[in-house]
Design a protein around this motif. Sequence first.
Motif, PDB file in Angstrom:
ATOM      1  N   ALA A 231      56.493  -4.791   4.421  1.00 23.40           N
ATOM      2  CA  ALA A 231      56.399  -6.121   3.809  1.00 23.40           C
ATOM      3  C   ALA A 231      56.864  -6.082   2.352  1.00 23.40           C
ATOM      4  O   ALA A 231      57.499  -7.018   1.867  1.00 23.40           O
ATOM      5  CB  ALA A 231      54.961  -6.638   3.890  1.00 23.40           C
ATOM      6  N   HIS A 232      56.578  -4.983   1.681  1.00 23.09           N
ATOM      7  CA  HIS A 232      57.043  -4.799   0.296  1.00 23.09           C
ATOM      8  C   HIS A 232      58.580  -4.821   0.254  1.00 23.09           C
ATOM      9  O   HIS A 232      59.187  -5.494  -0.581  1.00 23.09           O
ATOM     10  CB  HIS A 232      56.476  -3.481  -0.249  1.00 23.09           C
ATOM     11  N   GLU A 233      59.204  -4.110   1.200  1.00 23.24           N
ATOM     12  CA  GLU A 233      60.679  -4.092   1.259  1.00 23.24           C
ATOM     13  C   GLU A 233      61.226  -5.476   1.606  1.00 23.24           C
ATOM     14  O   GLU A 233      62.251  -5.897   1.073  1.00 23.24           O
ATOM     15  CB  GLU A 233      61.181  -3.064   2.282  1.00 23.24           C
ATOM     16  N   GLY A 235      59.900  -8.135   0.757  1.00 18.29           N
ATOM     17  CA  GLY A 235      59.779  -8.857  -0.511  1.00 18.29           C
ATOM     18  C   GLY A 235      61.009  -8.638  -1.391  1.00 18.29           C
ATOM     19  O   GLY A 235      61.544  -9.572  -1.984  1.00 18.29           O
ATOM     20  N   HIS A 236      61.505  -7.401  -1.444  1.00 19.06           N
ATOM     21  CA  HIS A 236      62.724  -7.130  -2.218  1.00 19.06           C
ATOM     22  C   HIS A 236      63.899  -7.933  -1.668  1.00 19.06           C
ATOM     23  O   HIS A 236      64.744  -8.415  -2.418  1.00 19.06           O
ATOM     24  CB  HIS A 236      63.066  -5.638  -2.181  1.00 19.06           C
ATOM     25  N   VAL A 237      63.956  -8.067  -0.345  1.00 19.96           N
ATOM     26  CA  VAL A 237      65.039  -8.848   0.261  1.00 19.96           C
ATOM     27  C   VAL A 237      64.879 -10.322  -0.110  1.00 19.96           C
ATOM     28  O   VAL A 237      65.823 -10.985  -0.538  1.00 19.96           O
ATOM     29  CB  VAL A 237      65.050  -8.704   1.800  1.00 19.96           C
ATOM     30  N   ARG A 280      66.198   2.442  -9.808  1.00 21.65           N
ATOM     31  CA  ARG A 280      64.891   1.825  -9.802  1.00 21.65           C
ATOM     32  C   ARG A 280      65.018   0.330  -9.825  1.00 21.65           C
ATOM     33  O   ARG A 280      65.848  -0.227 -10.533  1.00 21.65           O
ATOM     34  CB  ARG A 280      64.164   2.172 -11.096  1.00 21.65           C
ATOM     35  N   PHE A 281      64.122  -0.304  -9.123  1.00 23.33           N
ATOM     36  CA  PHE A 281      63.985  -1.724  -9.329  1.00 23.33           C
ATOM     37  C   PHE A 281      63.163  -1.886 -10.600  1.00 23.33           C
ATOM     38  O   PHE A 281      62.448  -0.983 -11.009  1.00 23.33           O
ATOM     39  CB  PHE A 281      63.242  -2.378  -8.155  1.00 23.33           C
ATOM     40  N   SER A 282      63.283  -3.031 -11.208  1.00 21.45           N
ATOM     41  CA  SER A 282      62.547  -3.250 -12.448  1.00 21.45           C
ATOM     42  C   SER A 282      61.063  -3.375 -12.144  1.00 21.45           C
ATOM     43  O   SER A 282      60.654  -3.588 -11.020  1.00 21.45           O
ATOM     44  CB  SER A 282      63.056  -4.515 -13.131  1.00 21.45           C
ATOM     45  N   ALA A 285      60.302  -6.582 -10.578  1.00 22.61           N
ATOM     46  CA  ALA A 285      60.683  -6.626  -9.170  1.00 22.61           C
ATOM     47  C   ALA A 285      59.607  -5.968  -8.317  1.00 22.61           C
ATOM     48  O   ALA A 285      59.235  -6.467  -7.253  1.00 22.61           O
ATOM     49  CB  ALA A 285      62.034  -5.938  -8.965  1.00 22.61           C
ATOM     50  N   GLU A 286      59.095  -4.838  -8.797  1.00 21.25           N
ATOM     51  CA  GLU A 286      58.043  -4.144  -8.037  1.00 21.25           C
ATOM     52  C   GLU A 286      56.791  -5.003  -7.924  1.00 21.25           C
ATOM     53  O   GLU A 286      56.160  -5.089  -6.874  1.00 21.25           O
ATOM     54  CB  GLU A 286      57.692  -2.805  -8.699  1.00 21.25           C
ATOM     55  N   ARG A 287      56.452  -5.645  -9.027  1.00 19.39           N
ATOM     56  CA  ARG A 287      55.258  -6.486  -9.013  1.00 19.39           C
ATOM     57  C   ARG A 287      55.442  -7.637  -8.019  1.00 19.39           C
ATOM     58  O   ARG A 287      54.538  -7.964  -7.250  1.00 19.39           O
ATOM     59  CB  ARG A 287      54.984  -7.021 -10.422  1.00 19.39           C
ATOM     60  N   THR A 329      62.365   5.000  -6.600  1.00 16.60           N
ATOM     61  CA  THR A 329      62.955   3.718  -6.213  1.00 16.60           C
ATOM     62  C   THR A 329      61.959   2.584  -6.398  1.00 16.60           C
ATOM     63  O   THR A 329      62.337   1.459  -6.630  1.00 16.60           O
ATOM     64  CB  THR A 329      63.444   3.717  -4.753  1.00 16.60           C
ATOM     65  N   HIS A 330      60.703   2.892  -6.247  1.00 20.84           N
ATOM     66  CA  HIS A 330      59.667   1.861  -6.443  1.00 20.84           C
ATOM     67  C   HIS A 330      58.656   2.398  -7.449  1.00 20.84           C
ATOM     68  O   HIS A 330      57.581   2.852  -7.064  1.00 20.84           O
ATOM     69  CB  HIS A 330      58.956   1.545  -5.126  1.00 20.84           C
ATOM     70  N   PRO A 331      59.012   2.425  -8.727  1.00 17.15           N
ATOM     71  CA  PRO A 331      58.184   3.128  -9.704  1.00 17.15           C
ATOM     72  C   PRO A 331      56.751   2.614  -9.740  1.00 17.15           C
ATOM     73  O   PRO A 331      56.504   1.415  -9.678  1.00 17.15           O
ATOM     74  CB  PRO A 331      58.888   2.865 -11.038  1.00 17.15           C
TER      75      PRO A 331
HETATM   76 ZN   LIG Z   1      59.814  -1.611  -4.322  1.00 21.17          ZN
END
Ligand SMILES: [Zn+2]
Length: 377
Positions: A231-233, A235-237, A280-282, A285-287, A329-331
Amino acid sequence: MSGSIAARFHDGLVAQVHAVALMHEAGTLVIRAGDGAELGRWATADLFAVHGRKDELRLGANGQPTGARVVVKGREDVARVLATLPVLGQKRRQQTGREIRIAVTATVALAAVIVAYLYGVPLLAGRITGLVPPEWERNLGETVARQMEASLGDDSGFEVCDSNPDSLANRAIARFGAAALEGSGSPFELDIRVVKSEIPNAFALPGGQVFFFSALLEQAETQDEFAGVLAHEVGHVAYRHGMEQLISTAGTGALIGFILGDMTGISVAAGLGATIIDARFSRDAERQADAFAAHVAERMDFNPAGLADLINRVGADDEFARALALLSTHPLTDDRKAALDPLSQQRPTGLEPPFTTAEWNAIRSMCGMPDPKTKSK
Ligand SMILES: [Zn+2]
């Protein structure tokens, strides 16, 4: 352009580069050598810009040899050419015949990028991303995937764990992804692939492709953990973070080329493939992706703590390199940890598992891992 502008010219047939003067005469770009000899006449209606360096404009023209280029250097000269040839803003290569809707969007995106380029305004990657037509993003994502696979040094690329799209595992994963993405207004269709890799990682590319590595699946102890990361991924999409990141990485000069001439973004993506795995995503973006996953968990009624659990477990892996991959990749920044912690505290009961037992067993064993049910105790 009033007067002439110095440029370089390749005819696309021989390697020689000519120093030339460009003149604009009644809808035609006239290319003259230093001695005044005419080397070419390109109708401005045929012009298109291609990927170039910063402070440089590279032009090609339909009907000319494929590699024929006029290169203008320096911010002032580029501005003069663009001011004279507004047709560049609407003109695209003939072979990429697309609908008017896309051309309009392209022109808006182009205007934003050119303004940023000429005035040195830092690009607001998020804002530009919203202007990129989904179809380009899809093409770009495919290119990035190919580059990335090529960079792994294996011609065959990633080995997909289960190549049958109709298998129980793949159908369950596709169903989960579609349900997670539903209602987000995303123009993309997800393409989620579980692939063999010893690195515990998962990532989303532009355009809806998601890769989930077998080593991460192996570390997932519950359905909620697998579903949470998936679901997190998603979310990135939904937030188009891959595109956003590509835009911030590629830089403005490359983007002009991408938007104007090189619709598939091949030149933008070239070379990025190797780095995108480590990119890395920012923090933002991770949040966003974490919040998206938590929201999906709530909506689909599975345990949101799974995401935090899996990330913490992989993060605590004593094999540093393994932990590093997922976190790079997902800090896992302090504020992200702070946001994830309440999730792992919160352990609601009576939730629905995201997959049936048969589906989860199929997912668990799709990469040849032991089926948890048949595993000896
Ligand atoms: Zn991520």
